[in-house]
Scaffold this motif. Structure first.
Motif, PDB file in Angstrom:
ATOM      1  N   GLY A  70       0.945  -1.154  -0.264  1.00  0.00           N
ATOM      2  CA  GLY A  70       0.016   0.123  -0.034  1.00  0.00           C
ATOM      3  C   GLY A  70       0.785   1.205  -0.025  1.00  0.00           C
ATOM      4  N   ASP A  71       0.264   2.411   0.719  1.00  0.00           N
ATOM      5  CA  ASP A  71       1.138   3.610   0.566  1.00  0.00           C
ATOM      6  C   ASP A  71       2.416   3.423   1.617  1.00  0.00           C
ATOM      7  N   VAL A  72       3.308   3.949   1.380  1.00  0.00           N
ATOM      8  CA  VAL A  72       4.578   3.823   2.209  1.00  0.00           C
ATOM      9  C   VAL A  72       5.178   5.252   2.280  1.00  0.00           C
ATOM     10  N   ASP A  73       5.414   5.687   3.210  1.00  0.00           N
ATOM     11  CA  ASP A  73       6.172   7.188   3.438  1.00  0.00           C
ATOM     12  C   ASP A  73       7.696   7.040   3.223  1.00  0.00           C
ATOM     13  N   ILE A  74       8.262   7.779   2.354  1.00  0.00           N
ATOM     14  CA  ILE A  74       9.732   7.583   1.851  1.00  0.00           C
ATOM     15  C   ILE A  74      10.194   9.019   2.374  1.00  0.00           C
ATOM     16  N   TYR A  75      11.283   9.066   3.470  1.00  0.00           N
ATOM     17  CA  TYR A  75      11.870  10.135   4.080  1.00  0.00           C
ATOM     18  C   TYR A  75      12.861  10.592   3.206  1.00  0.00           C
TER      19      TYR A  75
END
Length: 145
Positions: A70-75
């Protein structure tokens, strides 16, 4: 710049220079064979904090849509070279024991706790206040005038 699988490394250095006003109480006086004491007072601390290297920017993520996760936060990883200095007020408390080695000199051992916080206003703005104090154990020599 983004993370490429290598370790994220940085150095973080804190320096403090305290100027303290203390009141010391010697319950047995200065003429005992062992001289215990307690005290405390106010601290004015000149501090500096420096960070150099890589840092993860948690305030600016982008979202990657993975078919399985699904949606994955990338920093993003950013290079940093920051220095901030300031002054802060706090308090300190201490206790110890002195052992006379002559009429006017003693060897002393002391435990001192200092509480003072750095409040960031410039380079590290948005970071939480940092506790600069803590416990210090010292051994020294004192001379009474």
């Amino acid at each position: 710049e983004s993370f490429d699988g290598d370790d994220i490394m940085h150095s973080f250095r804190v320096s403090i220079t305290p100027v303290e006003l203390s009141l010391k109480f010697l319950p047995l006086g200065r003429r005992a064979k062992l001289i215990p004491y307690v005290g405390g007072g106010a601290s004015l601390v000149f501090w500096g904090v420096r960070m150099f290297g890589d840092m993860v920017n948690f305030s600016d993520p982008w979202v990657y849509t993975d078919p399985d996760l699904g949606d994955v936060d990338i920093y993003p990883v950013e290079s940093v070279n920051g220095l901030e200095r300031g002054t802060a007020f706090g308090w300190h408390a201490f206790g110890g024991i002195q052992v006379p080695i002559g009429y006017r000199a003693t060897i002393e051992a002391e435990a001192r706790y200092r509480s003072v916080k750095a409040h960031y206003k410039d380079w590290f703005q948005g970071f939480e206040d940092q506790e600069l104090g803590g416990l210090a154990l010292t051994v020294g020599v004192s001379y009474w005038f």
